[in-house]
Design a protein around this motif. Structure first.
Motif, mmCIF file in Angstrom:
data_model
loop_
_atom_site.group_PDB
_atom_site.id
_atom_site.type_symbol
_atom_site.label_atom_id
_atom_site.label_comp_id
_atom_site.label_asym_id
_atom_site.label_seq_id
_atom_site.Cartn_x
_atom_site.Cartn_y
_atom_site.Cartn_z
ATOM 1 N N PHE A 55 57.046 39.827 71.629
ATOM 2 C CA PHE A 55 56.758 41.074 70.917
ATOM 3 C C PHE A 55 56.627 42.234 71.893
ATOM 4 O O PHE A 55 57.050 43.362 71.596
ATOM 5 C CB PHE A 55 55.478 40.927 70.094
ATOM 6 N N TYR A 56 56.040 41.983 73.065
ATOM 7 C CA TYR A 56 55.917 43.028 74.089
ATOM 8 C C TYR A 56 57.299 43.498 74.532
ATOM 9 O O TYR A 56 57.567 44.699 74.613
ATOM 10 C CB TYR A 56 55.131 42.489 75.285
ATOM 11 N N PHE A 57 58.191 42.546 74.786
ATOM 12 C CA PHE A 57 59.549 42.911 75.204
ATOM 13 C C PHE A 57 60.283 43.638 74.088
ATOM 14 O O PHE A 57 60.991 44.623 74.329
ATOM 15 C CB PHE A 57 60.336 41.672 75.617
ATOM 16 N N ASN A 58 60.133 43.175 72.859
ATOM 17 C CA ASN A 58 60.824 43.798 71.741
ATOM 18 C C ASN A 58 60.409 45.260 71.574
ATOM 19 O O ASN A 58 61.207 46.094 71.147
ATOM 20 C CB ASN A 58 60.525 43.029 70.451
ATOM 21 N N THR A 59 59.165 45.577 71.932
ATOM 22 C CA THR A 59 58.666 46.948 71.800
ATOM 23 C C THR A 59 58.997 47.799 73.012
ATOM 24 O O THR A 59 59.487 48.926 72.889
ATOM 25 C CB THR A 59 57.139 46.940 71.589
#
Length: 676
Positions: A108-112
């Motif tokens: 989720f961190y990478f996706n954001t």
């Protein structure tokens, strides 16, 4: 005796079958995490590869990660389960769940952010991490639901499936055997993702946990990965010094050298009796990818583009850091990175020469303006160490000024660009001193969560800009995935136009030099290459310019302070020594594409893996050749690679010696040229 042996063998078989069952569930959910990540990536971002292609690469990366750790996990589980079966099972189930909780948070961190989280997490204080996370609306309802559903399904699977599993123990033992064969013959295998079209796609298919834990291990065990920079193979002839500089006392002051006096700016400027005011504007996230004519993502800064045509303009310019922590020391002091960024030295920070303290000692009044908290990244400590006169941050704005709209968490970084420039101009009107000024402004509007106080206006301008750039409908749909980012860029450009227009009304405008650059490139819009993160524009605009010019040669933030000091020294007799410890040698004003500089680049506070020399960029163990527009191509030229590795290691050696000595320049120099 035979009965005891049979019982022992049965327990070993049961342990192997249980481990196989748990590990296959683990592999299944590892692949499920790939489905989630690739799905989110394609839903929220622009990709050129097909879903099947990206999923295949991702499966391959995860299979490699699975086989690498399977045998060590088996050798731990087997005796543990043999002695304490219930405890072992409970421990491994708990470990699996914790692993996937972290795995999904990393996804989720990478996706954001489009950044791979690694050891950079350890370069920030808890307070800074809370502040950064709080500023971001990073978790959507969809992500929360995915997280709850997957973790719930995992708990159910781990508790129920092993009880109903009827795996044959011979098949079970094949899994650790496969892992052993992989460790012997395939552990050096690296998936060739060179056919993927962007840096974003390359990172999308990588296992986020493998990156995070590998990076964390390297951070806490640096000696395992360090190259012996004192080994015979690295002790080459250094008679010309690192980067061609003549060093004076490398033992005590690793970067202390004779000045390279290349005053390249004087031919472009008229001079007046009074030294010029200097306004340095550091725009958060201002990357060349979307700035000015020729930007590969399209020109979303129409004002800056028009301003660059009236300025000295470097389109192939580099920041020296991948995040904001590096910009002040690099641009104002041309300083080394130390261990986690120069500003993180705090109380151990040595006195140094910089634009701030040298100009203050020559009659300039110095100020720093920031819409947020100036203590973030230890900026305040660095500025005070350089004897700055005024630090104006979020605590110094009038009550009538409005902060950036808060994120869902309620947090805001501070005041937007227009408010920052408005407060700056308000304070300029209150000035009574006639001394020349050096003002440094750092913006925050083009930072996650990319909110403006006029969303409807800039949403409309975004749509109009895409029309002006003649985007077709499919391309528009892709760009709308990053609408908040692009609207914040348009807002920042608009704010700069307001600032310059207002400044033109001031009587001191005719004797002011504006320097505009980015601290790094916004990472939340997918990057095309490794160098993209550092690729920013540099614009020097002033009514004092006799002519405009565009220089396609490569320079970096390190080169700004040396060139400005040489210019002021030669034209306004400011006092500066003939020696310094600047890493930069001055701006290159050759108009064709070339690079005469040695440029180390620190991606995060904890990650120093990039180095540019000549027309090549070394990133870790990969070598890229740079093109005329800073595009890059992976190459396998071992001779060039060795040259860059050698030069980079020489810089690292000097940086390591500086970390140990904590000395940058002799006291005899600072006491003579700096106000105490």
């Amino acid at each position: 005796m035979r009965s005891e042996k049979s019982k022992l063998l049965r327990r070993l078989k049961n342990s192997s079958c249980l481990f196989a069952s748990l590990s296959l569930i683990y592999l299944g959910f590892l692949f499920l995490s790939d489905l989630v990540e690739i799905g989110l990536g394609m839903l929220n971002h622009s990709v050129n590869q097909s879903f099947i292609s990206l999923l295949g690469w991702s499966f391959l990366e995860d299979l490699k990660f699975y086989l690498f750790w399977l045998l060590p996990a088996y050798l731990i589980f087997l005796p543990f389960h043999f002695l304490l079966p219930r405890v072992a099972k409970g421990f491994f189930i708990t470990a699996f769940i914790i692993f996937f909780v972290i795995q999904f948070l990393l996804i989720f961190y990478f996706n954001t952010t489009l950044l791979m989280l690694g050891s950079d997490l350890f370069g920030y204080s808890i307070q800074e991490i809370i502040q950064t996370v709080g500023a971001s609306d990073s978790l959507s309802l969809a992500q929360v639901l995915i997280f709850i559903i997957v973790i719930s399904a995992m708990i159910y699977s781990l508790l129920v499936i092993p009880k109903k599993s009827n795996l044959n123990w011979q098949y079970s033992i094949m899994l650790p055997v496969l892992s052993l064969l992989f460790l012997i013959f395939g552990s050096g295998f690296s998936a060739d993702t060179s056919n993927l079209s962007s840096e974003f796609e390359n990172n999308l298919v990588r296992n986020k946990s493998a990156h995070f834990y590998g990076d964390a291990y390297a951070y806490f065990n640096p000696e395992v990965y360090e190259i012996d920079i004192y080994a015979e193979s690295y002790l080459r002839d250094l008679s010309n010094g690192y980067a061609g500089l003549e060093y004076i006392d490398e033992t005590n002051y690793p970067f202390f050298h004779k000045q390279v006096d290349q005053d390249v700016l004087s031919p472009f400027f008229e001079t007046k009796e009074k030294a010029p005011n200097i306004v340095i504007i550091l725009v958060e996230g201002l990357g060349r990818a979307f700035t000015n004519k020729g930007a590969y993502l399209g020109n979303f800064t129409p004002f800056l583009d028009s301003l660059s045509n009236q300025s000295l303009y470097w389109p192939n310019f580099l920041s020296n850091g991948g995040r904001t922590f590096a910009v002040l020391p690099s641009l104002l002091g041309s300083l080394p990175f130390a261990e986690n960024g120069f500003m993180e030295m705090e109380g151990d920070m040595p006195t140094q020469l910089s634009l701030l303290n040298l100009l203050k000692n020559n009659g300039y009044e110095t100020s720093f303006y920031y819409g947020g908290n100036s203590e973030f990244d230890q900026m305040g400590g660095y500025l005070r160490k350089n004897n700055i006169d005024h630090i104006i941050d979020e605590d110094d704005f009038p009550e009538s000024y409005q902060k950036i709209p808060a994120a869902l968490s309620g947090f805001t970084w501070g005041y937007a660009d227009k408010e920052l420039y408005g407060n700056f101009l308000r304070n300029k009107e209150l000035e009574t001193s006639d001394s020349p000024k050096l003002d440094v402004l750092l913006t925050i509007s083009t930072h996650d969560p990319f909110l403006t106080d006029e969303p409807e206006k800039y949403d409309r301008l975004f749509e109009e800009r895409m029309e002006q750039l003649e985007f077709h409908e499919e391309k528009k749909r892709d760009y709308r995935k990053y609408q908040k980012q692009y609207t914040s860029i348009l807002y920042a450009d608009d704010a700069l136009q307001d600032l310059i227009s207002s400044y033109k009304e001031r009587t001191d405008f005719e004797n002011t030099v504006f320097i505009i650059t980015g601290d790094h490139r916004i990472p939340e819009i997918p990057m095309a290459s490794k160098i993209d993160r550092y690729h920013v524009p540099l614009i020097i605009y002033s009514p004092l310019l006799k002519r405009s010019a565009e220089f396609r040669s490569i320079s970096s933030h390190f080169d700004i302070a040396p060139s400005l000091i040489s210019f002021l020294k030669n034209n306004y007799q400011i006092k500066a020594p003939e020696v310094n410890a600047f890493l930069g040698q001055g701006l290159d004003t050759i108009r064709r594409f070339q690079n005469e500089h040695y440029i180390p680049l620190k991606q995060t506070k904890t990650e120093l893996r990039d180095f540019v020399m000549g027309e090549y960029h070394l990133n870790g163990d990969d070598l890229y050749k740079l093109g005329p527009n800073m595009e890059e191509e992976l190459v396998t030229d071992m001779s060039e690679k060795e040259e860059l590795q050698y030069a980079f290691e020489q810089f690292k050696r000097k940086n390591a010696e500086f970390i140990k000595a904590k000395k940058i320049i002799p006291d005899s120099i600072t006491s003579k040229y700096l106000s105490q």
